[in-house]
Design a protein around this motif. Structure first.
Motif, PDB file in Angstrom:
ATOM      1  N   UNK A 163     -10.019  -2.212 -11.749  1.00 10.63           N
ATOM      2  CA  UNK A 163     -10.113  -2.018 -13.200  1.00 10.63           C
ATOM      3  C   UNK A 163      -9.515  -3.175 -13.978  1.00 10.63           C
ATOM      4  N   UNK A 164      -8.520  -3.865 -13.409  1.00 12.95           N
ATOM      5  CA  UNK A 164      -7.818  -4.894 -14.158  1.00 12.95           C
ATOM      6  C   UNK A 164      -6.848  -4.331 -15.176  1.00 12.95           C
ATOM      7  N   UNK A 165      -6.574  -3.031 -15.112  1.00 12.87           N
ATOM      8  CA  UNK A 165      -5.679  -2.356 -16.058  1.00 12.87           C
ATOM      9  C   UNK A 165      -4.610  -1.600 -15.280  1.00 12.87           C
ATOM     10  N   UNK A 166      -3.361  -1.918 -15.534  1.00 12.94           N
ATOM     11  CA  UNK A 166      -2.258  -1.330 -14.766  1.00 12.94           C
ATOM     12  C   UNK A 166      -1.786  -0.009 -15.362  1.00 12.94           C
ATOM     13  N   UNK A 167      -1.506   0.030 -16.655  1.00 12.47           N
ATOM     14  CA  UNK A 167      -0.856   1.205 -17.242  1.00 12.47           C
ATOM     15  C   UNK A 167      -1.716   2.458 -17.139  1.00 12.47           C
ATOM     16  N   UNK A 168      -3.029   2.324 -17.222  1.00 10.75           N
ATOM     17  CA  UNK A 168      -3.887   3.507 -17.171  1.00 10.75           C
ATOM     18  C   UNK A 168      -3.833   4.186 -15.809  1.00 10.75           C
ATOM     19  N   UNK A 169      -3.467   3.447 -14.759  1.00 11.43           N
ATOM     20  CA  UNK A 169      -3.299   4.060 -13.439  1.00 11.43           C
ATOM     21  C   UNK A 169      -1.841   4.358 -13.131  1.00 11.43           C
ATOM     22  N   UNK A 170      -0.930   3.568 -13.701  1.00 14.70           N
ATOM     23  CA  UNK A 170       0.491   3.767 -13.429  1.00 14.70           C
ATOM     24  C   UNK A 170       1.001   5.079 -14.017  1.00 14.70           C
ATOM     25  N   UNK A 171       0.659   5.371 -15.268  1.00 14.37           N
ATOM     26  CA  UNK A 171       1.208   6.567 -15.918  1.00 14.37           C
ATOM     27  C   UNK A 171       0.774   7.853 -15.216  1.00 14.37           C
ATOM     28  N   UNK A 172      -0.518   8.059 -14.932  1.00 12.69           N
ATOM     29  CA  UNK A 172      -0.866   9.284 -14.192  1.00 12.69           C
ATOM     30  C   UNK A 172      -0.299   9.308 -12.784  1.00 12.69           C
ATOM     31  N   UNK A 238       8.248   6.783 -17.109  1.00 13.25           N
ATOM     32  CA  UNK A 238       7.150   6.342 -17.968  1.00 13.25           C
ATOM     33  C   UNK A 238       7.684   5.600 -19.186  1.00 13.25           C
ATOM     34  N   UNK A 239       8.751   6.090 -19.784  1.00 11.85           N
ATOM     35  CA  UNK A 239       9.322   5.420 -20.958  1.00 11.85           C
ATOM     36  C   UNK A 239       9.842   4.031 -20.607  1.00 11.85           C
ATOM     37  N   UNK A 240      10.455   3.893 -19.441  1.00 15.09           N
ATOM     38  CA  UNK A 240      10.909   2.560 -19.021  1.00 15.09           C
ATOM     39  C   UNK A 240       9.721   1.626 -18.810  1.00 15.09           C
ATOM     40  N   UNK A 241       8.645   2.160 -18.270  1.00 13.31           N
ATOM     41  CA  UNK A 241       7.469   1.332 -17.986  1.00 13.31           C
ATOM     42  C   UNK A 241       6.771   0.875 -19.268  1.00 13.31           C
ATOM     43  N   UNK A 242       6.588   1.781 -20.222  1.00  9.69           N
ATOM     44  CA  UNK A 242       5.832   1.406 -21.425  1.00  9.69           C
ATOM     45  C   UNK A 242       6.601   0.397 -22.276  1.00  9.69           C
ATOM     46  N   UNK A 275       1.550   1.677  -4.860  1.00 13.50           N
ATOM     47  CA  UNK A 275       0.312   1.650  -4.075  1.00 13.50           C
ATOM     48  C   UNK A 275      -0.809   2.400  -4.788  1.00 13.50           C
ATOM     49  N   UNK A 276      -0.504   3.591  -5.286  1.00 13.08           N
ATOM     50  CA  UNK A 276      -1.516   4.373  -5.988  1.00 13.08           C
ATOM     51  C   UNK A 276      -2.041   3.633  -7.213  1.00 13.08           C
ATOM     52  N   UNK A 277      -1.191   2.873  -7.865  1.00 13.02           N
ATOM     53  CA  UNK A 277      -1.601   2.114  -9.050  1.00 13.02           C
ATOM     54  C   UNK A 277      -2.441   0.904  -8.665  1.00 13.02           C
ATOM     55  N   UNK A 278      -1.959   0.107  -7.734  1.00 16.31           N
ATOM     56  CA  UNK A 278      -2.617  -1.151  -7.397  1.00 16.31           C
ATOM     57  C   UNK A 278      -3.916  -0.956  -6.624  1.00 16.31           C
ATOM     58  N   UNK A 279      -4.073   0.186  -5.973  1.00  6.96           N
ATOM     59  CA  UNK A 279      -5.369   0.495  -5.371  1.00  6.96           C
ATOM     60  C   UNK A 279      -6.460   0.483  -6.428  1.00  6.96           C
ATOM     61  N   UNK A 280      -6.128   0.928  -7.631  1.00  6.74           N
ATOM     62  CA  UNK A 280      -7.105   1.031  -8.707  1.00  6.74           C
ATOM     63  C   UNK A 280      -7.126  -0.207  -9.603  1.00  6.74           C
TER      64      UNK A 280
END
Length: 354
Positions: A163-172, A238-242, A275-280
């Motif tokens: 996807x090239x998008x990290x936050x959309x996979x990281x948060x869920x 999530x708050x630390x990440x955003x 891993x779950x994030x970077x797979x996507x």
């Protein structure tokens, strides 16, 4: 097929083409930009209503199963950011570096047709090939087990998306930490519907929403996290990440080891979540999910008839596939060779009722 993707620019500038150059430079280039395709302009009515989408067609280099490729983006049957409609089309609403966008993808014989709406429309269409696995190399995988060889032959359309998008996979993915999938899907659904925005384009009947931006995630009150069933540990992560979302988004263009290290700098983000994030986001073929509640037993059962395998035993079994361990686990899951459930299921929690 090679070619340069570009929006049609003849005639007077359209509203989406006249955006200030400074704004357009702030977005990261989409993955796969520059691949073959064609577009038609998107026009906006007097009231801001999108009348015509940007469109593109793309020809994959081999078999492509859209359900297998795009399936990992779906967070439950009622995911407000993803839909599959009865006509076989896949709808995806997301937040790109250029703003919200909606993408509709459908097979057209040996080609793929796409339509996109919103400020992020061009970005989404430019990244269409990467999203559908154009950057993936299935030939890099060599099966060392009969089960995987058979499954690979039966699923020739499997490609690893990017996807090239990290936050959309990281948060869920953070929402899925240490809870049942139903709990995590419910939290994602409630928070996106309440704090996200309706997706651009003809999406009203689908109920599609774009997830909140980083600032909105940071402003969600503590009691709303509680009502969604999200404990303090996950909401705090999530708050630390955003707060450092731009730095985390940079990981989408990094090699896997560096991207993994970047994400895991955030307290609360460990190997499972990265891993779950970077797979996507990165299409990382070696991003094996360590620390999963079920995966070691599934891999152990499939490759060694050991339904009680640990993470360490799983990694030993997957060692012949180093560099392609995520693809190996996808094929194992697709093989249907999973152990029969005998132990108690994980008990759902309900902190919203406390």
């Amino acid at each position: 097929m090679a070619g340069r993707f570009a929006p049609r620019t003849t005639g007077p500038a359209l509203p989406h083409q006249a955006a200030p150059a400074a704004r357009r430079r702030t977005g990261a280039p989409p993955p796969g930009a520059g691949a073959e395709g064609r577009t038609s302009p998107q026009r906006t009515g007097a009231e801001g209503r999108t009348e015509q989408p940007l469109t593109r067609e793309w020809t994959p280099s081999g078999p492509l199963d859209l359900r297998l490729v795009l399936g990992p983006l779906r967070r439950g049957p009622a995911d407000p950011t993803f839909r599959m409609t009865p006509d076989g089309a896949f709808w995806r609403a997301t937040r790109t570096p250029e703003g919200p966008g909606t993408l509709r993808v459908a097979a057209r014989g040996d080609r793929v047709g796409a339509e996109s709406w919103g400020p992020g429309a061009e970005w989404l269409l430019a990244g269409l090939p990467a999203l559908l696995g154009a950057d993936d190399d299935p030939d890099a995988f060599t099966p060392h087990h009969h089960l995987l060889a058979v499954t690979e032959r039966r699923r020739p359309g499997l490609r690893l998306l990017r996807t090239g998008l990290v936050m959309e996979s990281l948060i869920p993915s953070v929402l899925e930490q240490k809870v049942t999938t139903d709990e995590a899907y419910r939290a994602w659904r409630l928070l996106v519907r309440r704090y996200g925005t309706p997706a651009p384009g003809p999406t009203t009947t689908l109920g599609l929403h774009v997830m909140p931006d980083a600032r909105t995630w940071a402003m969600i009150p503590s009691w709303e996290w509680h009502k969604a069933g999200v404990d303090t540990k996950r909401s705090s992560t999530i708050l630390r990440a955003v707060r450092v979302a731009p730095r985390l988004e940079e990981a989408s263009s990094m090699p896997f080891p560096e991207a993994k290290a970047r994400l895991e700098l955030i307290p609360g983000i460990g190997p499972w979540t990265s891993a779950e994030t970077l797979q996507r986001s990165n299409g990382a073929p070696d991003a094996v999910t360590v620390g999963d509640y079920h995966l070691p037993a599934i891999v152990g059962h499939a490759l060694a008839d050991n339904r009680h395998a640990t993470d360490e035993e799983m990694l030993t079994l997957l060692a012949p596939y180093e560099g392609q361990r995520h693809r190996a686990t996808r094929l194992i899951l697709l093989s249907g060779r999973t152990p029969e459930r005998r132990g108690p299921r994980m008990t759902p929690g309900n902190i919203a009722a406390l």
